[in-house]
Design a protein around this motif. Structure first.
Motif, short mmCIF file in Angstrom:
data_model
loop_
_atom_site.label_atom_id
_atom_site.label_comp_id
_atom_site.label_asym_id
_atom_site.label_seq_id
_atom_site.Cartn_x
_atom_site.Cartn_y
_atom_site.Cartn_z
N GLY A 10 11.29 -5.42 -15.77
CA GLY A 10 12.13 -5.24 -14.59
C GLY A 10 13.59 -5.55 -14.83
N HIS A 11 14.01 -5.63 -16.09
CA HIS A 11 15.41 -5.90 -16.39
C HIS A 11 16.25 -4.65 -16.10
N GLU A 12 17.44 -4.88 -15.58
CA GLU A 12 18.31 -3.77 -15.17
C GLU A 12 19.75 -4.13 -15.45
N GLY A 13 20.52 -3.14 -15.89
CA GLY A 13 21.94 -3.38 -16.14
C GLY A 13 22.63 -2.12 -16.62
N LEU A 14 23.87 -2.28 -17.08
CA LEU A 14 24.67 -1.14 -17.52
C LEU A 14 24.53 -0.91 -19.01
N PHE A 15 24.47 0.37 -19.39
CA PHE A 15 24.37 0.78 -20.79
C PHE A 15 25.46 1.81 -21.10
N ARG A 16 26.02 1.71 -22.28
CA ARG A 16 27.03 2.67 -22.73
C ARG A 16 26.35 3.96 -23.16
N LEU A 17 26.87 5.11 -22.72
CA LEU A 17 26.37 6.41 -23.16
C LEU A 17 26.99 6.71 -24.51
N ASP A 18 26.17 6.78 -25.55
CA ASP A 18 26.65 6.90 -26.92
C ASP A 18 26.25 8.27 -27.49
N LEU A 19 27.13 9.26 -27.32
CA LEU A 19 26.84 10.61 -27.79
C LEU A 19 26.94 10.73 -29.31
N GLY A 20 27.35 9.67 -29.98
CA GLY A 20 27.42 9.70 -31.44
C GLY A 20 26.19 9.10 -32.11
N ALA A 21 25.26 8.56 -31.32
CA ALA A 21 24.08 7.88 -31.89
C ALA A 21 22.92 8.86 -31.93
N GLY A 22 22.63 9.38 -33.12
CA GLY A 22 21.61 10.42 -33.21
C GLY A 22 20.54 10.19 -34.24
N GLY A 23 20.43 8.98 -34.81
CA GLY A 23 19.47 8.75 -35.86
C GLY A 23 18.56 7.57 -35.59
N GLY A 24 17.26 7.72 -35.89
CA GLY A 24 16.30 6.64 -35.78
C GLY A 24 16.25 6.04 -34.39
N PRO A 25 16.00 4.73 -34.27
CA PRO A 25 15.91 4.11 -32.95
C PRO A 25 17.25 4.12 -32.20
N PHE A 26 18.37 4.26 -32.93
CA PHE A 26 19.68 4.32 -32.26
C PHE A 26 19.81 5.57 -31.40
N ALA A 27 19.04 6.62 -31.72
CA ALA A 27 19.05 7.83 -30.89
C ALA A 27 18.39 7.58 -29.55
N ASN A 28 17.61 6.51 -29.43
CA ASN A 28 17.01 6.11 -28.16
C ASN A 28 17.89 5.05 -27.50
N VAL A 29 17.75 3.81 -27.94
CA VAL A 29 18.53 2.71 -27.34
C VAL A 29 18.82 1.67 -28.42
N MET A 30 20.03 1.12 -28.40
CA MET A 30 20.31 -0.11 -29.13
C MET A 30 20.63 -1.18 -28.10
N LEU A 31 19.82 -2.22 -28.05
CA LEU A 31 20.07 -3.36 -27.16
C LEU A 31 21.00 -4.34 -27.87
#
Length: 237
Positions: free
Chosen positions: A122-143
């Protein structure tokens, strides 16, 4: 380099921050920049070595379009459709929107757009939209590391510790992650372990990469300070 071919003279310097750290770069003055329907006279350009992008995409990359251009434009990015459109609000001011859109107020952090998201627990917050992240788990989310530490996200979780360029992180899975009503089940993500750099940013919870943005058409309307994620397949019927 492209700058050497163009023969532009330096008019100043700027501090750049990327996944490789900080560097001081030359600022150069050009004559004209045309991007889609947007025209900018006498723009300034920051010089940057883009050899790593050339390696990633397999062909030469001449430049990166960033905030100073987006701030003047209405931009639509459709990753699944391999399409980007750039419009000049001054020229298109009287054109009505073609569809109802659930706009949100545009929030920026260090000139990057941020968007709310939720994930396991149930954690919620703001995330940066990273259109340059396209490889491995970084293409999903980096916490980011402060979020990982504050929420104890590595406790009792199977992860693999890795290094990439200057980044130190653990790769593992979340139970779920939800963005603009779209739920991703059991995604692989990156948990930053850095104490400096982009992954150590305490002001947003993390970055959202290309794979998690692909289900959406991303609408940037910087002049009117609004942003929308329109689920692509839902909007197409």
């Amino acid at each position: 380099s492209g700058v050497a071919r163009l023969g532009w003279s330096a008019v100043g310097q700027a501090q750049l921050m990327s996944m490789f750290g900080h560097e001081l770069a030359a600022v150069r003055r050009g004559s004209r920049l045309e991007v889609g329907r947007l025209n900018i006279d006498r723009p300034t350009f920051v010089e940057m070595n883009l050899d790593f992008f050339t390696t990633l995409v397999g062909h030469p990359v001449d430049g990166i379009i960033g905030y100073d251009v987006l701030a003047r434009a209405r931009v639509e990015v459709d990753l699944a459709g391999d399409r980007v459109s750039v419009r000049d609000p001054a020229r298109d001011e009287h054109e009505p929107d073609q569809e109802p859109v659930a706009w949100r107020p545009l929030l920026l952090h260090r000139h990057h757009p941020v968007f709310p998201a939720r994930f396991e627990g149930g954690h919620e917050g703001l995330f940066r939209l990273d259109l340059g992240a396209g490889g491995g788990p970084f293409a999903n989310v980096m916490l980011h590391a402060p979020t990982v530490s504050a929420l104890g996200l590595l406790e009792n979780r199977d992860v693999v510790t890795k290094e990439q360029y200057t980044l130190h992180y653990a790769s593992g899975h979340l139970e779920w992650f939800e963005l603009a009503g779209h739920r991703f089940e059991h995604p692989e993500v990156a948990f930053s372990m850095d104490t400096i750099g982009p992954g150590a940013d305490p002001y947003v919870m993390g970055n959202i990469g290309l794979s998690f943005l692909r289900p959406f058409r991303i609408l940037f309307d910087y002049p009117h300070r609004r942003l929308a994620l329109v689920e692509r397949f839902a909007s197409e019927g």
